[in-house]
Design an enzyme around this catalytic site. Sequence first.
Site, PDB file in Angstrom:
ATOM      1  N   THR A  80      38.048  33.923  39.833  1.00 10.14           N
ATOM      2  CA  THR A  80      37.972  34.122  38.379  1.00 10.14           C
ATOM      3  C   THR A  80      38.629  35.464  38.068  1.00 10.14           C
ATOM      4  OG1 THR A  80      35.693  34.911  38.662  1.00 10.14           O
ATOM      5  CG2 THR A  80      35.998  32.632  37.946  1.00 10.14           C
ATOM      6  N   THR A  94      26.454  35.353  47.389  1.00  9.57           N
ATOM      7  CA  THR A  94      27.464  35.874  46.487  1.00  9.57           C
ATOM      8  C   THR A  94      27.658  34.878  45.369  1.00  9.57           C
ATOM      9  OG1 THR A  94      29.740  36.597  46.277  1.00  9.57           O
ATOM     10  CG2 THR A  94      29.318  34.856  47.846  1.00  9.57           C
ATOM     11  N   GLU A 137      35.062  44.253  39.754  1.00  9.66           N
ATOM     12  CA  GLU A 137      35.896  44.317  38.554  1.00  9.66           C
ATOM     13  C   GLU A 137      36.231  45.766  38.193  1.00  9.66           C
ATOM     14  OE1 GLU A 137      34.537  40.193  36.349  1.00  9.66           O
ATOM     15  OE2 GLU A 137      33.467  42.041  35.892  1.00  9.66           O
TER      16      GLU A 137
END
Length: 408
Positions: free
Chosen positions: A158, A195, A281
């Site tokens: 993603t 995860t 991120e």
Amino acid sequence: MSEKLYTVVEGGSITTPRGFTSGGLHCGLKKTDRNDLAAILCEVPATAAAVYTTNLFQAAPLKVTRESLGSGILRAVVVNSGNANACTGEQGEADAYEMRAAAARYLGVSEDDVAVASTGVIGELLKMDRVRDGLAGLPAKLSGDADGAEEFCQAILTTDLVKKECCVKVRIGDTEVLIAGAAKGSGMIHPNMATMLGFMTTDAVIGQEALQTLLRKATDTTFNMITVDGDTSTNDMLVSMASGLAGNEELDQQHTDWEAFAAAFTHVCRHLAMAIARDGEGATHLIEVRVSGATDEAAARAIAKTVVGSSLVKSAIFGADANWGRIIAAVGRAGVPVSVDKVDISLGNIEVLRQSKPVVFDEAEALAYLQGDTTLITVDLADGEGSAIAWGCDLTYDYVRINAAYRT
């Protein structure tokens, strides 16, 4: 555990263990043309185990996968990215079951032998017309070579910047056994099981109970010891499949080579977990926190995760600021007993606190160290034998930018 017990297979992937193929394609769930639908297929019934998120709002695919794993056997896992199929009510659940049924039909296996996994935006229904078309074309994409594994890894991403995979080999008696894994995860990472999504394959002969026990134990010291942002996903899932095609004597905890197999299996989990933390991120640093001298392992784990998850610690590492005060404050709020006058803290090899008192250190040396891409924080509590390691990443401007517009 010594790495001499096993060997890393350079260039290995989830299809390196005997009996597995994988692949992926773009079916239109993502706004870009990146792959968003994938599968792993085992040519024989595989012993299977899994762990799942402890978030109370569990996505529909988890219910379907739990049901499939009731027999302890799987033949395939089908996974999509771009849509979590979470908080989608009865329709979302029906769509997850339809994904399982369609995947089973096109792959030529029983519905009960297919696991389903999804990741992406929460609260939106799947575009099932695109999923159906994608599943119809997916079998032609499956292969046992590096290309198939690459397409699979790309399909599960993603906000990840890089794929995460690992493969090792270990000798069980006279037989070479292979263990591999692939995972995705970059944000919404604070697992209480695994995860965001992880998949492991092995060609070992191993019983279901032994595999489940090993998976849970390895998860506790690897995937459960990472954090990016303190958020636990609705979709976390780690699935392991064992084809048994290596032909070794069946593994269990009494086998003479169990220690070697467990070490190899845990290495794959640890490699994937650290890769997720490093790819957090917006991250620019991998942070590793090593705690020793705790009253017990549980206390050490609590402190390690509190330190690595502290927004202030993460911000200090991003700014290359040797602000040990933020570290000691995190130790003190971890909720476990600590002798407050005996704590030692170091940044890499630079001691900054001894017996809970400041140590004069070279600020320029500390700055240079913290400007590297990996930061090691060691905390010695001098209270007992408990130890633990946790991994995370720094908190950056880009993390806010990415998540401020994740849905839109």
